[in-house]
Design an enzyme around this catalytic site. Sequence first.
Site, PDB file in Angstrom:
ATOM      1  N   ASP A  74       0.601  -1.278  -0.115  1.00  0.00           N
ATOM      2  CA  ASP A  74       0.269  -0.038  -0.133  1.00  0.00           C
ATOM      3  C   ASP A  74       1.137   1.346   0.136  1.00  0.00           C
ATOM      4  OD1 ASP A  74      -1.460   2.033   0.311  1.00  0.00           O
ATOM      5  OD2 ASP A  74      -2.584   1.129   2.004  1.00  0.00           O
ATOM      6  N   CYS A 102      15.754  20.368 -12.189  1.00  0.00           N
ATOM      7  CA  CYS A 102      16.653  18.541 -13.383  1.00  0.00           C
ATOM      8  C   CYS A 102      15.206  18.500 -14.228  1.00  0.00           C
ATOM      9  CB  CYS A 102      15.727  17.220 -11.798  1.00  0.00           C
ATOM     10  SG  CYS A 102      17.566  17.862 -10.951  1.00  0.00           S
ATOM     11  N   CYS A 105      15.605  20.837 -17.935  1.00  0.00           N
ATOM     12  CA  CYS A 105      16.340  19.834 -19.097  1.00  0.00           C
ATOM     13  C   CYS A 105      15.340  18.275 -19.065  1.00  0.00           C
ATOM     14  CB  CYS A 105      17.380  18.874 -18.714  1.00  0.00           C
ATOM     15  SG  CYS A 105      18.515  20.923 -18.439  1.00  0.00           S
ATOM     16  N   HIS A 106      15.273  17.818 -17.936  1.00  0.00           N
ATOM     17  CA  HIS A 106      14.411  16.713 -18.068  1.00  0.00           C
ATOM     18  C   HIS A 106      13.354  17.078 -18.227  1.00  0.00           C
ATOM     19  CE1 HIS A 106      18.268  14.840 -17.694  1.00  0.00           C
ATOM     20  NE2 HIS A 106      18.069  15.072 -16.727  1.00  0.00           N
ATOM     21  N   CYS A 139      24.918  15.315 -13.400  1.00  0.00           N
ATOM     22  CA  CYS A 139      24.114  17.072 -13.862  1.00  0.00           C
ATOM     23  C   CYS A 139      24.373  17.797 -12.945  1.00  0.00           C
ATOM     24  CB  CYS A 139      22.768  16.569 -13.771  1.00  0.00           C
ATOM     25  SG  CYS A 139      21.969  15.729 -15.331  1.00  0.00           S
ATOM     26  N   CYS A 205      26.292 -16.429   2.351  1.00  0.00           N
ATOM     27  CA  CYS A 205      24.468 -16.500   2.611  1.00  0.00           C
ATOM     28  C   CYS A 205      23.839 -16.473   1.690  1.00  0.00           C
ATOM     29  CB  CYS A 205      24.382 -15.153   3.062  1.00  0.00           C
ATOM     30  SG  CYS A 205      25.554 -15.100   5.121  1.00  0.00           S
ATOM     31  N   HIS A 206      24.043 -15.916   0.637  1.00  0.00           N
ATOM     32  CA  HIS A 206      22.794 -15.425  -0.437  1.00  0.00           C
ATOM     33  C   HIS A 206      22.989 -16.002  -1.707  1.00  0.00           C
ATOM     34  CE1 HIS A 206      22.274 -11.460   1.665  1.00  0.00           C
ATOM     35  NE2 HIS A 206      23.216 -11.658   1.540  1.00  0.00           N
ATOM     36  N   ARG A 243      23.984  -0.865   2.203  1.00  0.00           N
ATOM     37  CA  ARG A 243      23.632  -2.404   2.670  1.00  0.00           C
ATOM     38  C   ARG A 243      25.102  -3.043   2.479  1.00  0.00           C
ATOM     39  NH1 ARG A 243      21.727  -4.737   6.301  1.00  0.00           N
ATOM     40  NH2 ARG A 243      23.767  -5.987   5.558  1.00  0.00           N
ATOM     41  N   CYS A 247      27.386  -5.538   5.254  1.00  0.00           N
ATOM     42  CA  CYS A 247      27.332  -6.878   4.631  1.00  0.00           C
ATOM     43  C   CYS A 247      28.712  -7.089   5.091  1.00  0.00           C
ATOM     44  CB  CYS A 247      26.682  -6.867   3.455  1.00  0.00           C
ATOM     45  SG  CYS A 247      25.003  -7.530   3.502  1.00  0.00           S
TER      46      CYS A 247
END
Lengths: 286, 109
Positions: A74, A102, A105-106, A139, A205-206, A243, A247
């Site tokens: 949700d 931003c 230009c974009h 940019c 681990c993964h 992350r 690890c």
Amino acid sequence: MTRKHVAAALALAAMTAATAVRADPIDEAEISINGGEVTLPTRAPAPAFLKDVLPEVRSGWLYRDPDTRAMQMDDFENPAMVFVDQGLESWDTADGTVGKSCADCHNDIESMKGVRAAMPKMNKAGDSLWSLENFINDCRVNRMGAEEWGWNSPEMKNMTAAVSLQSRGMPVQVAIDGPAAEWWEKGREMYYTRYGQLEMACANCHEDNAGRMIRADHLSQGQINGFPTYRLKDAGMVSSHQRFVGCVRDTRGETFKAGSDEFRALELYVASRGTGLPVEGVAVRH
Amino acid sequence: MAENVKPRVKVPKSASAGDVITLKTLISHPMESGQRKDADGKIIPRSIINRFVVDFAGTNALDVQLEPAISTNPYFEFDVLVDKSGEFTFTWYDDDGSVYEEKQSIEVA
């Protein structure tokens, strides 16, 4: 077998069964967001180079608790959307000596559709592999005359979150051939290299243990299609490099820096492992 | 003045008379408790949303007093019984005197 032994064996069997149930990823085929407005597949066939090691690639969402999964289903309850809104605001805000935003230009941020799905990729000059963060800073410095944002600064993560959301649902498809091949190779090597005092590689681990518990944590395949993600533990946005740092630190190793060559190479390799999984825009994890 | 304050509300577009509907509201706000110190050891002054009021078609539905222990971006989810069409008014009161308001209507058949 004595009665006592039987009881012990039964108890053990029950425990094993309970652990197995708790640790497996759930079966759900898709993440249904806003009551079905957006649906994101949770599985994809493994890319050719992983055929022998993984049967399929899976979203980290499948490995999380029901409450955490519900938050991502949700948009109103997804805490990451607060940060997306802040990113959208800064998209329209002029900054730097050139006085441009931003949007100047974009145009509308919808023009960024597809960008996140192909990240990281080689830059225009073809001399380096860039993450979304590098493109944003390029940019800012060269077109806006503004200061660089820190890799893990709130401004940067708000922006990457807003840009990622534009690609929500698009399958991850990164280029790993041509000039990117060298980076990919380096990333692959890192993935299987043991780091730190605990001598653990990403793969330990993964790849070898995805779906099992590591102490209190439920190991996923370590896919990054949901990043930047709202992490409940940090009560804030987390970038994929953040992350990675976490690890490597947990292996009691000296980590590379967020944004370093090493982590960009790793990002490319890990992204390629999730080929075909949809960009989850902004995911929620714990 | 708190920055980046943005109220959000989620109200169903329609309902049947007598339905109990769920409303969700969230306001992005730092909710600075007044207990923290900055790098120089000075107290960061308190700056929170201290009151949240919801009215439906002129009748008060909810009136909440907020305290400093409530975290950043306060979120409220609550049920309201609706028996006629009308407009919900959501009002948040900031310590700094700012008032943030959001309105949303519901069709009740």
